[in-house]
Design a protein around this motif. Structure first.
Motif, PDB file in Angstrom:
ATOM      1  N   ASN A 181       0.832  -1.206   0.000  1.00 47.23           N
ATOM      2  CA  ASN A 181       0.000   0.000   0.000  1.00 47.23           C
ATOM      3  C   ASN A 181       0.865   1.253   0.000  1.00 47.23           C
ATOM      4  N   ASP A 182       1.871   1.281   0.868  1.00 46.63           N
ATOM      5  CA  ASP A 182       2.723   2.467   0.986  1.00 46.63           C
ATOM      6  C   ASP A 182       3.519   2.717  -0.289  1.00 46.63           C
ATOM      7  N   LEU A 183       3.982   1.631  -0.937  1.00 49.12           N
ATOM      8  CA  LEU A 183       4.768   1.770  -2.162  1.00 49.12           C
ATOM      9  C   LEU A 183       3.909   2.156  -3.359  1.00 49.12           C
ATOM     10  N   GLY A 184       2.612   1.842  -3.296  1.00 45.73           N
ATOM     11  CA  GLY A 184       1.760   2.011  -4.467  1.00 45.73           C
ATOM     12  C   GLY A 184       1.833   0.812  -5.392  1.00 45.73           C
ATOM     13  N   MET A 185       1.915  -0.402  -4.816  1.00 46.25           N
ATOM     14  CA  MET A 185       1.892  -1.649  -5.584  1.00 46.25           C
ATOM     15  C   MET A 185       0.515  -2.280  -5.478  1.00 46.25           C
ATOM     16  N   VAL A 186       0.018  -2.802  -6.581  1.00 49.34           N
ATOM     17  CA  VAL A 186      -1.294  -3.439  -6.606  1.00 49.34           C
ATOM     18  C   VAL A 186      -1.191  -4.812  -5.948  1.00 49.34           C
TER      19      VAL A 186
ATOM     20  N   PRO B 289      -7.875  -0.812  -2.982  1.00 45.16           N
ATOM     21  CA  PRO B 289      -8.545  -1.905  -3.684  1.00 45.16           C
ATOM     22  C   PRO B 289      -7.548  -2.983  -4.087  1.00 45.16           C
ATOM     23  N   VAL B 290      -8.005  -4.229  -4.123  1.00 45.16           N
ATOM     24  CA  VAL B 290      -7.170  -5.348  -4.547  1.00 45.16           C
ATOM     25  C   VAL B 290      -7.761  -5.960  -5.810  1.00 45.16           C
ATOM     26  N   ILE B 291      -7.010  -6.824  -6.445  1.00 46.83           N
ATOM     27  CA  ILE B 291      -7.502  -7.498  -7.644  1.00 46.83           C
ATOM     28  C   ILE B 291      -7.329  -9.006  -7.530  1.00 46.83           C
TER      29      ILE B 291
ATOM     30  N   GLY C 283     -12.392  -3.380  -5.368  1.00 49.19           N
ATOM     31  CA  GLY C 283     -11.469  -4.084  -6.243  1.00 49.19           C
ATOM     32  C   GLY C 283     -12.128  -4.657  -7.483  1.00 49.19           C
ATOM     33  N   VAL C 284     -11.351  -5.480  -8.208  1.00 51.08           N
ATOM     34  CA  VAL C 284     -11.794  -6.030  -9.490  1.00 51.08           C
ATOM     35  C   VAL C 284     -11.422  -7.505  -9.575  1.00 51.08           C
TER      36      VAL C 284
ATOM     37  N   LEU D 123      -8.010  -0.235 -14.902  1.00 48.24           N
ATOM     38  CA  LEU D 123      -7.273   1.034 -14.956  1.00 48.24           C
ATOM     39  C   LEU D 123      -7.633   1.924 -13.770  1.00 48.24           C
ATOM     40  N   ARG D 124      -8.899   1.908 -13.376  1.00 47.58           N
ATOM     41  CA  ARG D 124      -9.313   2.689 -12.211  1.00 47.58           C
ATOM     42  C   ARG D 124      -8.538   2.255 -10.964  1.00 47.58           C
ATOM     43  N   VAL D 125      -8.425   0.951 -10.741  1.00 49.08           N
ATOM     44  CA  VAL D 125      -7.673   0.448  -9.593  1.00 49.08           C
ATOM     45  C   VAL D 125      -6.206   0.819  -9.729  1.00 49.08           C
ATOM     46  N   TRP D 126      -5.641   0.654 -10.934  1.00 45.93           N
ATOM     47  CA  TRP D 126      -4.220   0.941 -11.128  1.00 45.93           C
ATOM     48  C   TRP D 126      -3.917   2.400 -10.841  1.00 45.93           C
TER      49      TRP D 126
END
Length: 334
Positions: free
Chosen positions: A140-145, A166-168, A197-198, A326-329
């Protein structure tokens, strides 16, 4: 030549974003240094391939990168690690891979490792342990999905308790249609929607229909005693290469699922989670067969046609074909 994805076919199918999974073999887990070494090798190879084709494709680290690259007429290519054992329980390694260009990670593959349980292995922690929760927070802190395909149900629900993003499910189906361990329940779909999420509908044949899953299990049972007589090579690189070359040996050619079977999974996920929480997650392999009607990425327009034939609006089709992901990304990666 027997694969599903290359640049000409991406362009023919009008696919302008392709996430590439840096898949780390499960048998490398427990061999110190080997999982991260393979992940680095795959990452270096992909960065080299992208650089060698820079007029047609570009690495996408963020959602904003995706939009910029697509607007320029190129294929945007985010990179994802598949199998959290690649970081060898090291947050420093996680940060290193992110710095080098990896924007997503599947928390497990088919092995329960040092900090998270897989849905395909015996549980070790009952979900995430303390280190696993720390890794999710760091992502989360890094901005990784955070990608929860392959994880156990308990791991998924533990992730939802920890994550602020959000997670995928990058490549999963729905259990209501086929009760396979790699597919997800309606309760999970509802929880995913609440998370924002998606679920990306997978194309892998034995996740789509029980008929094909049974046929594959029968073929595997016939071949397994023979293949077990051949000892794996001691050279790990050779063993990895042979695994890829042999990837299609247990995939029968009868009872092949079709595009309509994939659309059935999408329909059900939309009916439970809502159209804002469903996308595509092909998990296309080097050589395995694909659903009838989708030879490879060149046939993605058939999915659009199939959705329209089932009554989806243009807006809904845009969401499923990539807009939701794309919204999640953009939300997660900045």
């Amino acid at each position: 030549p027997g694969g599903h994805v290359d640049l000409p076919r991406l362009e023919a199918g009008q696919v302008d974003v392709q996430t590439v999974a840096l898949y780390v073999e499960n048998f490398l887990y427990g061999r110190p240094g080997e999982p991260s070494r393979q992940a680095h090798q795959l990452l270096d190879a992909m960065l080299g391939a992208i650089a060698a084709n820079s007029e047609r494709v570009e690495l996408a680290r963020t959602g904003s990168d995706v939009e910029r690259i697509v607007a320029s007429g190129k294929v945007a290519m985010p990179l994802a690690i598949e199998g959290g054992h690649a970081i060898e329980a090291s947050i420093d390694l996680l940060r290193e891979f992110h710095d080098l260009g990896v924007s997503s990670m599947t928390l497990t593959h088919n092995v329960s490792h040092d900090w998270a349980d897989s849905g395909a292995d015996d549980p070790r922690w009952g979900g995430l342990n303390d280190l696993g929760r720390e890794i999710v927070r760091e992502m989360n802190d890094l901005g990784m999905v955070v990608d929860v395909s392959h994880v156990s149900d308990s791991t998924f629900f533990d992730v939802l308790q920890v994550t602020e993003d959000p997670v995928i499910f990058s490549h999963s189906g729905v259990r209501a249609i086929h009760d396979h361990r790699r597919n997800i329940s309606d309760d999970m779909l509802r929880a995913l929607a609440e998370n924002g999420g998606v679920m990306c509908a997978v194309f892998v044949l034995n996740y789509l229909t029980p008929e094909y899953s049974r046929a594959k299990a029968e073929l595997s049972a016939i071949g397994r005693p023979w293949f077990r007589q051949v000892p794996p090579p001691e050279d790990l690189t050779l063993r990895i290469a042979l695994n890829h070359l042999n990837a299609s040996r247990d995939w029968p050619t009868e009872h092949l699922p079709t595009l309509d079977d994939l659309l059935d999974h999408i329909d059900h996920a939309v009916s439970v989670a809502g159209v804002d929480h469903v996308g595509l997650g092909a998990d296309m392999y080097p050589r395995n067969p694909s659903p009838v009607g989708i030879r490879g990425v060149e046939d993605y327009p058939n999915i659009t046609r199939g959705l329209k034939a089932r009554g989806y609006s243009d807006e809904a089709v845009r969401k499923i074909m990539g807009g939701n992901l794309l919204r999640v990304w953009k939300r997660v990666t900045g």
